[in-house]
Design a protein around this motif. Sequence first.
Motif, PDB file in Angstrom:
ATOM      1  N   ARG A   1       0.865  -1.185   0.000  1.00  0.00           N
ATOM      2  CA  ARG A   1       0.000   0.000   0.000  1.00  0.00           C
ATOM      3  C   ARG A   1       0.896   1.227   0.000  1.00  0.00           C
ATOM      4  NH1 ARG A   1      -5.107   0.706   3.771  1.00  0.00           N
ATOM      5  NH2 ARG A   1      -5.794  -0.807   2.213  1.00  0.00           N
ATOM      6  N   THR A   2       0.608   2.155  -0.934  1.00  0.00           N
ATOM      7  CA  THR A   2       1.453   3.340  -1.087  1.00  0.00           C
ATOM      8  C   THR A   2       0.984   4.461  -0.170  1.00  0.00           C
ATOM      9  OG1 THR A   2       1.754   2.746  -3.391  1.00  0.00           O
ATOM     10  CG2 THR A   2       2.274   5.019  -2.785  1.00  0.00           C
ATOM     11  N   ALA A   3       1.914   5.051   0.557  1.00  0.00           N
ATOM     12  CA  ALA A   3       1.603   6.243   1.359  1.00  0.00           C
ATOM     13  C   ALA A   3       2.775   7.197   1.221  1.00  0.00           C
ATOM     14  CB  ALA A   3       1.384   5.870   2.819  1.00  0.00           C
ATOM     15  N   PHE A   4       2.491   8.491   1.176  1.00  0.00           N
ATOM     16  CA  PHE A   4       3.561   9.476   0.999  1.00  0.00           C
ATOM     17  C   PHE A   4       3.105  10.816   1.576  1.00  0.00           C
ATOM     18  CE2 PHE A   4       1.347  11.577  -2.482  1.00  0.00           C
ATOM     19  CZ  PHE A   4       0.529  10.552  -2.945  1.00  0.00           C
ATOM     20  N   MET A   5       4.091  11.704   1.802  1.00  0.00           N
ATOM     21  CA  MET A   5       3.798  13.020   2.374  1.00  0.00           C
ATOM     22  C   MET A   5       3.948  14.088   1.291  1.00  0.00           C
ATOM     23  SD  MET A   5       3.412  12.066   5.544  1.00  0.00           S
ATOM     24  CE  MET A   5       3.384  13.578   6.495  1.00  0.00           C
TER      25      MET A   5
ATOM     26  N   LEU B   1      -0.490  13.557   4.730  1.00  0.00           N
ATOM     27  CA  LEU B   1      -0.219  12.162   4.398  1.00  0.00           C
ATOM     28  C   LEU B   1      -1.260  11.735   3.362  1.00  0.00           C
ATOM     29  CD1 LEU B   1       1.094   9.320   5.103  1.00  0.00           C
ATOM     30  CD2 LEU B   1      -0.821   9.050   6.660  1.00  0.00           C
ATOM     31  N   CYS B   2      -0.813  11.119   2.280  1.00  0.00           N
ATOM     32  CA  CYS B   2      -1.729  10.728   1.204  1.00  0.00           C
ATOM     33  C   CYS B   2      -1.525   9.251   0.881  1.00  0.00           C
ATOM     34  CB  CYS B   2      -1.436  11.527  -0.067  1.00  0.00           C
ATOM     35  SG  CYS B   2      -1.456  13.309   0.175  1.00  0.00           S
ATOM     36  N   SER B   3      -2.597   8.608   0.424  1.00  0.00           N
ATOM     37  CA  SER B   3      -2.454   7.199   0.034  1.00  0.00           C
ATOM     38  C   SER B   3      -3.420   6.866  -1.086  1.00  0.00           C
ATOM     39  CB  SER B   3      -2.713   6.281   1.227  1.00  0.00           C
ATOM     40  OG  SER B   3      -2.672   4.925   0.818  1.00  0.00           O
ATOM     41  N   LEU B   4      -3.021   5.883  -1.881  1.00  0.00           N
ATOM     42  CA  LEU B   4      -3.878   5.341  -2.938  1.00  0.00           C
ATOM     43  C   LEU B   4      -4.763   4.221  -2.383  1.00  0.00           C
ATOM     44  CD1 LEU B   4      -4.409   5.433  -6.035  1.00  0.00           C
ATOM     45  CD2 LEU B   4      -2.607   3.716  -6.297  1.00  0.00           C
ATOM     46  N   VAL B   5      -4.476   3.774  -1.170  1.00  0.00           N
ATOM     47  CA  VAL B   5      -5.252   2.730  -0.480  1.00  0.00           C
ATOM     48  C   VAL B   5      -5.320   1.438  -1.297  1.00  0.00           C
ATOM     49  CG1 VAL B   5      -7.180   2.479   1.147  1.00  0.00           C
ATOM     50  CG2 VAL B   5      -6.735   4.702   0.167  1.00  0.00           C
ATOM     51  N   GLU B   6      -4.302   1.213  -2.128  1.00  0.00           N
ATOM     52  CA  GLU B   6      -4.327  -0.014  -2.927  1.00  0.00           C
ATOM     53  C   GLU B   6      -3.803  -1.193  -2.115  1.00  0.00           C
ATOM     54  OE1 GLU B   6      -1.805   1.858  -2.719  1.00  0.00           O
ATOM     55  OE2 GLU B   6       0.027   1.007  -3.563  1.00  0.00           O
ATOM     56  N   GLU B   7      -4.131  -2.377  -2.566  1.00  0.00           N
ATOM     57  CA  GLU B   7      -3.599  -3.597  -1.946  1.00  0.00           C
ATOM     58  C   GLU B   7      -3.056  -4.455  -3.072  1.00  0.00           C
ATOM     59  OE1 GLU B   7      -6.804  -5.235   0.364  1.00  0.00           O
ATOM     60  OE2 GLU B   7      -6.629  -3.691   1.906  1.00  0.00           O
ATOM     61  N   THR B   8      -1.780  -4.275  -3.393  1.00  0.00           N
ATOM     62  CA  THR B   8      -1.160  -4.988  -4.505  1.00  0.00           C
ATOM     63  C   THR B   8      -0.389  -6.185  -3.959  1.00  0.00           C
ATOM     64  OG1 THR B   8      -0.873  -2.864  -5.607  1.00  0.00           O
ATOM     65  CG2 THR B   8       0.386  -4.718  -6.490  1.00  0.00           C
ATOM     66  N   PRO B   9      -0.792  -7.405  -4.343  1.00  0.00           N
ATOM     67  CA  PRO B   9      -0.071  -8.582  -3.845  1.00  0.00           C
ATOM     68  C   PRO B   9       1.419  -8.461  -4.117  1.00  0.00           C
ATOM     69  CG  PRO B   9      -2.049  -9.236  -5.002  1.00  0.00           C
ATOM     70  CD  PRO B   9      -1.900  -7.758  -5.231  1.00  0.00           C
TER      71      PRO B   9
ATOM     72  N   PRO C   1       7.652   2.586  -2.766  1.00  0.00           N
ATOM     73  CA  PRO C   1       6.475   2.964  -3.552  1.00  0.00           C
ATOM     74  C   PRO C   1       6.752   2.930  -5.052  1.00  0.00           C
ATOM     75  CG  PRO C   1       7.404   4.878  -2.443  1.00  0.00           C
ATOM     76  CD  PRO C   1       8.192   3.694  -1.983  1.00  0.00           C
ATOM     77  N   ASP C   2       5.708   2.617  -5.807  1.00  0.00           N
ATOM     78  CA  ASP C   2       5.784   2.663  -7.258  1.00  0.00           C
ATOM     79  C   ASP C   2       5.387   4.086  -7.672  1.00  0.00           C
ATOM     80  OD1 ASP C   2       4.842   0.416  -9.798  1.00  0.00           O
ATOM     81  OD2 ASP C   2       4.777   2.599  -9.983  1.00  0.00           O
ATOM     82  N   GLU C   3       6.210   4.732  -8.517  1.00  0.00           N
ATOM     83  CA  GLU C   3       5.941   6.138  -8.876  1.00  0.00           C
ATOM     84  C   GLU C   3       4.567   6.304  -9.522  1.00  0.00           C
ATOM     85  OE1 GLU C   3       9.045   7.905 -11.167  1.00  0.00           O
ATOM     86  OE2 GLU C   3      10.533   7.589  -9.588  1.00  0.00           O
ATOM     87  N   ALA C   4       4.131   5.304 -10.294  1.00  0.00           N
ATOM     88  CA  ALA C   4       2.827   5.408 -10.965  1.00  0.00           C
ATOM     89  C   ALA C   4       1.701   5.430  -9.925  1.00  0.00           C
ATOM     90  CB  ALA C   4       2.640   4.241 -11.921  1.00  0.00           C
ATOM     91  N   ASP C   5       1.857   4.683  -8.827  1.00  0.00           N
ATOM     92  CA  ASP C   5       0.830   4.685  -7.772  1.00  0.00           C
ATOM     93  C   ASP C   5       0.792   6.033  -7.050  1.00  0.00           C
ATOM     94  OD1 ASP C   5       0.012   2.123  -8.311  1.00  0.00           O
ATOM     95  OD2 ASP C   5       1.337   1.184  -6.839  1.00  0.00           O
ATOM     96  N   VAL C   6       1.969   6.620  -6.841  1.00  0.00           N
ATOM     97  CA  VAL C   6       2.016   7.949  -6.208  1.00  0.00           C
ATOM     98  C   VAL C   6       1.307   8.956  -7.118  1.00  0.00           C
ATOM     99  CG1 VAL C   6       3.538   9.825  -5.447  1.00  0.00           C
ATOM    100  CG2 VAL C   6       4.159   7.444  -4.955  1.00  0.00           C
ATOM    101  N   ALA C   7       1.611   8.893  -8.426  1.00  0.00           N
ATOM    102  CA  ALA C   7       1.015   9.844  -9.382  1.00  0.00           C
ATOM    103  C   ALA C   7      -0.503   9.680  -9.428  1.00  0.00           C
ATOM    104  CB  ALA C   7       1.622   9.628 -10.766  1.00  0.00           C
ATOM    105  N   LEU C   8      -0.984   8.435  -9.402  1.00  0.00           N
ATOM    106  CA  LEU C   8      -2.432   8.186  -9.473  1.00  0.00           C
ATOM    107  C   LEU C   8      -3.125   8.720  -8.216  1.00  0.00           C
ATOM    108  CD1 LEU C   8      -4.751   6.957 -11.057  1.00  0.00           C
ATOM    109  CD2 LEU C   8      -4.199   4.726 -10.039  1.00  0.00           C
TER     110      LEU C   8
END
Length: 293
Positions: free
Chosen positions: A225-229, A260-268, A276-283
Amino acid sequence: MGNVRIAVVGGGIAGATAAYHLSEVHPDAEVLLLEAERVLAHHTTGRSAAIFVENLATPPNRIMLRAGRDFLWDPPEGLADHPILTHRTVMHVATEAQVGALEETYAAGQAVTTPSEWLTPEEAAVHFPPIRSELLAAAVLEPECADIDVGGLHQAYIRGMRRNGGTIATSRRVDAARPDGDGWRLDTTDGEVGADVLVNAAGSWGDLVAASAGVEPVGLQPNRRTAFMVNGPGVDATGWAFTIDAESRWYTKDDGPQMLCSLVEETPFEPCDVKPDEADVALAIERINEATT
Ligand SMILES: Cc1cc2nc3c(=O)[nH]c(=O)nc-3n(C[C@H](O)[C@H](O)[C@H](O)COP(=O)(O)OP(=O)(O)OC[C@H]3O[C@@H](n4cnc5c(N)ncnc54)[C@H](O)[C@@H]3O)c2cc1C
């Protein structure tokens, strides 16, 4: 349990909690916490959004959350000298197309200690001023949630288990465990260790540790799960709700001058020192920008 050694594998919040409570309940036992990393709480525990929400996940989760609530608000004397929780509201926001998901959240939120409230878009904007209320159909407020002092709680447990005579070995990965009489013999990166009781608190690595001990894995699936500031809006954010999309497509909360921001994804994912994957941060940024001013 005199002369008994309990080995706890993993120094995140689960391992620290287990080690502390075992050292309290069995004061004569020797509790040894083994952590693979150089520092404790380096993985998931150090990356949490630190929100306490009773209306979360599955019904068994909710029972445990409710059971732990009083302990966290009023920790036992000697463990921590301040509450581990600080009041915060949580708000779920929905567009017209998301009202069905919001209704489910609202219904589930009627069974918690303080029931959820249904809000108009205008009321939602009071709880989170940056929201673009013209895009909303409605919102649901969970009034009695909290920020968790994760670092404070983890440290309190570590201090407590040390005070009770427990020991901690960092940079000490458990590579295998085999039955040895009534107990266990552990192969670690710093030699063999004997233990009468073995506690697996290895988080994402839990099934790997189980398999290395010849115990059948339970089927844990680690997810990323991606989280970033990001920099905040530069205004006083006191009292703003932790705000989450009704379909859990993004969330954000103020954290001092930052958000604090998150995409709330659950990627196996395979257990690792996840990045973090940059594309997930961008989305996530795109979705939050769409929903807020
Ligand atoms: C982005 C994000 C946001 C979150 N937000 C929230 C939230 O708001 N509220 C909430 O309640 N929860 C939240 N969570 C979940 C919460 O953070 C986790 O449930 C919790 O931290 C898990 O703790 P743990 O001790 O099980 O795992 P970890 O903290 O990962 O600890 C496991 C430890 O075991 C060690 N280990 C593994 N294998 C071995 C071995 N062989 N030998 C020795 N040591 C080993 C690892 O190095 C690690 O330190 C969030 C999680 C994420 C990723």
